[in-house]
Design a protein around this motif. Sequence first.
Motif, PDB file in Angstrom:
ATOM      1  N   ALA A   1       0.811  -1.220   0.000  1.00 23.74           N
ATOM      2  CA  ALA A   1       0.000   0.000   0.000  1.00 23.74           C
ATOM      3  C   ALA A   1       0.844   1.268   0.000  1.00 23.74           C
ATOM      4  CB  ALA A   1      -0.927   0.006   1.208  1.00 23.74           C
ATOM      5  N   VAL A   2       2.072   1.199   0.487  1.00 27.09           N
ATOM      6  CA  VAL A   2       2.909   2.393   0.632  1.00 27.09           C
ATOM      7  C   VAL A   2       3.821   2.589  -0.583  1.00 27.09           C
ATOM      8  CG1 VAL A   2       4.804   3.342   2.009  1.00 27.09           C
ATOM      9  CG2 VAL A   2       2.809   2.394   3.135  1.00 27.09           C
ATOM     10  N   ILE A   3       4.158   1.524  -1.268  1.00 26.06           N
ATOM     11  CA  ILE A   3       5.154   1.618  -2.348  1.00 26.06           C
ATOM     12  C   ILE A   3       4.721   2.540  -3.482  1.00 26.06           C
ATOM     13  CG2 ILE A   3       6.086   0.268  -4.269  1.00 26.06           C
ATOM     14  CD1 ILE A   3       6.881  -1.799  -2.347  1.00 26.06           C
ATOM     15  N   LEU A   4       3.512   2.396  -3.962  1.00 22.99           N
ATOM     16  CA  LEU A   4       3.085   3.179  -5.124  1.00 22.99           C
ATOM     17  C   LEU A   4       3.073   4.684  -4.860  1.00 22.99           C
ATOM     18  CD1 LEU A   4       2.248   3.037  -8.050  1.00 22.99           C
ATOM     19  CD2 LEU A   4      -0.104   2.763  -7.291  1.00 22.99           C
ATOM     20  N   PRO A   5       2.463   5.168  -3.771  1.00 16.56           N
ATOM     21  CA  PRO A   5       2.505   6.621  -3.539  1.00 16.56           C
ATOM     22  C   PRO A   5       3.918   7.139  -3.321  1.00 16.56           C
ATOM     23  CG  PRO A   5       0.896   5.591  -2.085  1.00 16.56           C
ATOM     24  CD  PRO A   5       1.593   4.500  -2.802  1.00 16.56           C
ATOM     25  N   CYS A   6       4.747   6.369  -2.650  1.00 20.14           N
ATOM     26  CA  CYS A   6       6.135   6.803  -2.428  1.00 20.14           C
ATOM     27  C   CYS A   6       6.904   6.889  -3.739  1.00 20.14           C
ATOM     28  CB  CYS A   6       6.839   5.857  -1.468  1.00 20.14           C
ATOM     29  SG  CYS A   6       6.308   6.041   0.234  1.00 20.14           S
ATOM     30  N   ALA A   7       6.710   5.901  -4.612  1.00 16.21           N
ATOM     31  CA  ALA A   7       7.416   5.910  -5.891  1.00 16.21           C
ATOM     32  C   ALA A   7       6.980   7.099  -6.743  1.00 16.21           C
ATOM     33  CB  ALA A   7       7.161   4.600  -6.637  1.00 16.21           C
ATOM     34  N   VAL A   8       5.685   7.402  -6.752  1.00 14.43           N
ATOM     35  CA  VAL A   8       5.194   8.556  -7.522  1.00 14.43           C
ATOM     36  C   VAL A   8       5.747   9.848  -6.944  1.00 14.43           C
ATOM     37  CG1 VAL A   8       3.134   9.854  -8.152  1.00 14.43           C
ATOM     38  CG2 VAL A   8       3.136   7.374  -8.344  1.00 14.43           C
ATOM     39  N   PHE A   9       5.769   9.974  -5.622  1.00 22.18           N
ATOM     40  CA  PHE A   9       6.298  11.182  -4.987  1.00 22.18           C
ATOM     41  C   PHE A   9       7.781  11.367  -5.290  1.00 22.18           C
ATOM     42  CE2 PHE A   9       8.307  13.302  -1.338  1.00 22.18           C
ATOM     43  CZ  PHE A   9       7.690  14.527  -1.441  1.00 22.18           C
ATOM     44  N   ILE A  10       8.548  10.298  -5.206  1.00 21.73           N
ATOM     45  CA  ILE A  10       9.988  10.390  -5.499  1.00 21.73           C
ATOM     46  C   ILE A  10      10.210  10.744  -6.965  1.00 21.73           C
ATOM     47  CG2 ILE A  10      12.117   9.036  -5.652  1.00 21.73           C
ATOM     48  CD1 ILE A  10      11.181   7.620  -3.069  1.00 21.73           C
ATOM     49  N   GLY A  11       9.417  10.151  -7.871  1.00 24.66           N
ATOM     50  CA  GLY A  11       9.530  10.498  -9.295  1.00 24.66           C
ATOM     51  C   GLY A  11       9.205  11.963  -9.539  1.00 24.66           C
ATOM     52  N   TRP A  12       8.150  12.456  -8.882  1.00 27.48           N
ATOM     53  CA  TRP A  12       7.787  13.873  -9.017  1.00 27.48           C
ATOM     54  C   TRP A  12       8.897  14.768  -8.479  1.00 27.48           C
ATOM     55  CZ3 TRP A  12       6.880  17.277  -4.879  1.00 27.48           C
ATOM     56  CH2 TRP A  12       6.440  18.540  -5.261  1.00 27.48           C
ATOM     57  N   LEU A  13       9.434  14.409  -7.318  1.00 28.73           N
ATOM     58  CA  LEU A  13      10.490  15.204  -6.700  1.00 28.73           C
ATOM     59  C   LEU A  13      11.732  15.272  -7.598  1.00 28.73           C
ATOM     60  CD1 LEU A  13      10.649  16.663  -3.971  1.00 28.73           C
ATOM     61  CD2 LEU A  13      11.849  14.678  -3.083  1.00 28.73           C
ATOM     62  N   MET A  14      12.114  14.145  -8.162  1.00 29.73           N
ATOM     63  CA  MET A  14      13.271  14.134  -9.067  1.00 29.73           C
ATOM     64  C   MET A  14      12.975  14.936 -10.336  1.00 29.73           C
ATOM     65  SD  MET A  14      14.561  10.212  -8.563  1.00 29.73           S
ATOM     66  CE  MET A  14      15.749  10.313  -9.868  1.00 29.73           C
ATOM     67  N   GLY A  15      11.727  14.848 -10.825  1.00 26.47           N
ATOM     68  CA  GLY A  15      11.350  15.618 -12.006  1.00 26.47           C
ATOM     69  C   GLY A  15      11.394  17.116 -11.748  1.00 26.47           C
ATOM     70  N   VAL A  16      10.928  17.542 -10.577  1.00 23.05           N
ATOM     71  CA  VAL A  16      10.987  18.968 -10.226  1.00 23.05           C
ATOM     72  C   VAL A  16      12.434  19.434 -10.127  1.00 23.05           C
ATOM     73  CG1 VAL A  16      10.500  20.611  -8.369  1.00 23.05           C
ATOM     74  CG2 VAL A  16       8.728  19.040  -9.135  1.00 23.05           C
ATOM     75  N   ALA A  17      13.281  18.603  -9.527  1.00 23.27           N
ATOM     76  CA  ALA A  17      14.698  18.969  -9.417  1.00 23.27           C
ATOM     77  C   ALA A  17      15.342  19.097 -10.798  1.00 23.27           C
ATOM     78  CB  ALA A  17      15.438  17.936  -8.578  1.00 23.27           C
ATOM     79  N   LEU A  18      15.023  18.165 -11.696  1.00 18.90           N
ATOM     80  CA  LEU A  18      15.565  18.258 -13.054  1.00 18.90           C
ATOM     81  C   LEU A  18      14.986  19.456 -13.802  1.00 18.90           C
ATOM     82  CD1 LEU A  18      15.649  14.511 -14.133  1.00 18.90           C
ATOM     83  CD2 LEU A  18      17.605  16.024 -13.772  1.00 18.90           C
ATOM     84  N   ASP A  19      13.719  19.785 -13.557  1.00 21.02           N
ATOM     85  CA  ASP A  19      13.117  20.977 -14.165  1.00 21.02           C
ATOM     86  C   ASP A  19      13.890  22.231 -13.781  1.00 21.02           C
ATOM     87  OD1 ASP A  19      11.089  19.842 -15.631  1.00 21.02           O
ATOM     88  OD2 ASP A  19       9.550  20.138 -14.092  1.00 21.02           O
ATOM     89  N   LYS A  20      14.185  22.357 -12.510  1.00 16.13           N
ATOM     90  CA  LYS A  20      14.918  23.550 -12.053  1.00 16.13           C
ATOM     91  C   LYS A  20      16.346  23.560 -12.579  1.00 16.13           C
ATOM     92  CE  LYS A  20      12.215  24.271  -7.935  1.00 16.13           C
ATOM     93  NZ  LYS A  20      11.760  25.632  -7.890  1.00 16.13           N
ATOM     94  N   TRP A  21      16.988  22.398 -12.595  1.00 18.41           N
ATOM     95  CA  TRP A  21      18.375  22.315 -13.024  1.00 18.41           C
ATOM     96  C   TRP A  21      18.519  22.576 -14.525  1.00 18.41           C
ATOM     97  CZ3 TRP A  21      21.268  17.658 -14.951  1.00 18.41           C
ATOM     98  CH2 TRP A  21      22.643  17.904 -15.006  1.00 18.41           C
ATOM     99  N   LEU A  22      17.581  22.059 -15.316  1.00 21.32           N
ATOM    100  CA  LEU A  22      17.668  22.187 -16.770  1.00 21.32           C
ATOM    101  C   LEU A  22      16.800  23.321 -17.323  1.00 21.32           C
ATOM    102  CD1 LEU A  22      17.558  18.388 -17.654  1.00 21.32           C
ATOM    103  CD2 LEU A  22      19.564  19.879 -17.576  1.00 21.32           C
ATOM    104  N   HIS A  23      16.137  24.080 -16.445  1.00 23.35           N
ATOM    105  CA  HIS A  23      15.298  25.204 -16.840  1.00 23.35           C
ATOM    106  C   HIS A  23      14.210  24.779 -17.828  1.00 23.35           C
ATOM    107  CE1 HIS A  23      18.111  27.748 -14.749  1.00 23.35           C
ATOM    108  NE2 HIS A  23      19.106  27.228 -15.458  1.00 23.35           N
ATOM    109  N   GLN A  24      13.508  23.709 -17.459  1.00 26.55           N
ATOM    110  CA  GLN A  24      12.398  23.196 -18.256  1.00 26.55           C
ATOM    111  C   GLN A  24      11.130  23.224 -17.404  1.00 26.55           C
ATOM    112  OE1 GLN A  24      12.588  22.166 -21.544  1.00 26.55           O
ATOM    113  NE2 GLN A  24      14.670  22.957 -21.456  1.00 26.55           N
ATOM    114  N   HIS A  25      10.000  22.883 -18.014  1.00 22.97           N
ATOM    115  CA  HIS A  25       8.739  22.901 -17.280  1.00 22.97           C
ATOM    116  C   HIS A  25       7.892  21.658 -17.557  1.00 22.97           C
ATOM    117  CE1 HIS A  25       9.533  26.968 -16.031  1.00 22.97           C
ATOM    118  NE2 HIS A  25       9.798  27.279 -17.292  1.00 22.97           N
ATOM    119  N   TRP A  26       8.487  20.583 -18.034  1.00 21.50           N
ATOM    120  CA  TRP A  26       7.715  19.401 -18.368  1.00 21.50           C
ATOM    121  C   TRP A  26       8.298  18.122 -17.783  1.00 21.50           C
ATOM    122  CZ3 TRP A  26      10.480  15.678 -20.847  1.00 21.50           C
ATOM    123  CH2 TRP A  26      11.682  16.079 -21.451  1.00 21.50           C
TER     124      TRP A  26
END
Length: 82
Positions: free
Chosen positions: A28-53
């Motif tokens: 029950a915990v794995i799926l929400p955690c994996a989505v949150f970590i993926g989102w967090l890494m995506g936001v970090a890459l957005d800021k680092w690469l100056h993108q919005h997608w």
Amino acid sequence: MTPNEPPQKKDDGGMDTLLRAEKLTQIAVILPCAVFIGWLMGVALDKWLHQHWIYIAGIIFGAVAGFVQTFRLIAASGKDQQ
């Protein structure tokens, strides 16, 4: 024990029940955690690469990784019960 008597299940003191509860909680915990970590890494890459997608790709990647791990745990728990 006579041949007509069914074999008795040994009493494990409730440990089997606790292990099943732990596996279900983990599933029950794995799926929400994996989505949150993926989102967090995506936001970090957005800021680092100056993108919005990229955060969207991170959410999708996290969801796929969460589903894969969930299916692996379900398959492993099915083998344990047989």
